[in-house]
Design an enzyme around this catalytic site. Structure first.
Site, short mmCIF file in Angstrom:
data_model
loop_
_atom_site.label_atom_id
_atom_site.label_comp_id
_atom_site.label_asym_id
_atom_site.label_seq_id
_atom_site.Cartn_x
_atom_site.Cartn_y
_atom_site.Cartn_z
CG ASP A 1 30.57 -0.78 -2.21
OD1 ASP A 1 29.61 -1.53 -2.47
OD2 ASP A 1 30.44 0.36 -1.75
CB ALA B 1 30.93 2.67 -11.82
NE ARG C 1 27.16 6.11 -9.78
CZ ARG C 1 28.20 5.57 -9.13
NH1 ARG C 1 28.48 5.93 -7.89
NH2 ARG C 1 28.96 4.68 -9.73
NE ARG D 1 25.37 -3.48 -4.18
CZ ARG D 1 26.12 -2.79 -3.31
NH1 ARG D 1 27.35 -2.45 -3.63
NH2 ARG D 1 25.65 -2.46 -2.14
CE LYS E 1 23.77 -2.81 -17.69
NZ LYS E 1 23.12 -1.97 -18.72
#
Length: 304
Positions: free
Chosen positions: A133, A186, A286, A181, A184
């Protein structure tokens, strides 16, 4: 204006160590259970199996980041190894995502690389894939440097590129041949390194998606934006890009109807399934991404 203030509040909360520590004791509250698949490997594997049965593939992410001791990093490494073993033994269609700050990147680079190698060796044993990630901008270059080092030995590892960063397009070009991957982004980043305007981010997002697809490299498009998804479908069709060269990805608990619809259309639809008791930072990001997510969380909280 209110939405921007709300976003900043949640992003700051996501990095608050005291709140993160307290959240581990709270358990999955405030609607988090709707977007986090339990706090154990067993819970996560059960959710993955249910999703597989619906035609969806998955990636598991044991939540946690910014650890401060070698003991925590070793424990996280061992947990990721056990997760890969559990996936292999269960026979589920699922790979793994990891954050290198959880594996000791901020403690010692070589120590983190050693932990990554252990995870990748386990993944290779089960013919599985690991996605690194991408975290905040401060960790971007070192993440890509370590990826290149690991790719000298392992072909079962890729990473994430964030479209809101100015450097994203150049990074995608330089990472040709490596599964990526594309997202946009976060995190809250400075205007000196990242686009702040949604339209500019969307434009750059499509630019890097097209760049990577045209390079012939496997591409994961991680978005809940139906406009982006429609554009990707159209672009792939016009350029004769086979569906086997890309997949769509969405977060567990979000837009489930669209996930199932894409799978039924014959696209590979991968659900990003987070789990574990270190859920607070993930959940706050989120909530920060879209104002609708706040109402979603409150609905989950008050329905308990």
């Amino acid at each position: 204006m209110l939405a921007e203030v709300s976003k900043n509040v949640f992003l700051h909360a996501s990095q608050n160590k005291a709140l993160n520590k307290a959240a581990k004791k709270w358990g999955l509250r405030f609607g988090a259970a709707q977007v986090v698949a339990g706090d154990t490997i067993e819970h996560a594997i059960k959710k993955v199996r249910e999703l597989n049965e619906k035609g969806l593939v998955c990636t598991l992410d044991h939540l946690g980041e910014f650890v401060s001791s070698r003991e925590e990093a070793i424990e996280a490494t061992q947990y990721n190894v056990r997760t890969l073993e559990a996936m292999g033994q269960a026979g589920v269609t699922c790979n793994l995502s990891v954050k290198m700050t959880q594996l000791g990147l901020d403690i010692d680079r070589s120590f983190c690389v050693e932990n990554m190698r252990r995870i990748l060796e386990t993944a290779k044993k089960y013919d599985n894939f690991v996605r690194i990630d991408m975290e905040d901008y401060a960790h971007c270059q070192m993440t890509l440097d370590i990826l290149r080092e690991l790719r000298e030995t392992f072909d079962n590892v890729g990473t994430v590129i964030q479209a809101y960063l100015f450097r994203a397009e150049q990074d995608v070009k330089e990472l040709k041949g490596i599964p990526l991957r594309l997202v946009k982004g976060a995190y809250q980043e400075s205007p000196t390194v990242a686009f702040q305007d949604k339209a500019q981010i969307d434009e750059n997002y499509m630019r890097i998606i097209e760049e990577h697809l045209l390079s012939g490299t496997y591409t994961a498009i991680a978005s809940h934006d139906h406009h982006i998804i429609a554009k990707v479908k159209e672009f792939a069709h016009k350029n004769n890009i086979p569906r086997t060269q890309f997949e769509f990805q969405m977060l567990y608990g979000f837009r489930t109807d669209m996930q199932l619809s894409l799978a039924k259309e014959g696209y590979t639809m991968r659900v990003y399934v987070p789990f574990g008791n270190d859920w607070f930072g993930y959940f706050m990001r989120r909530l920060a991404e879209r104002p609708q997510n706040v109402a979603f969380a409150l609905k989950g909280f008050f329905s308990k």
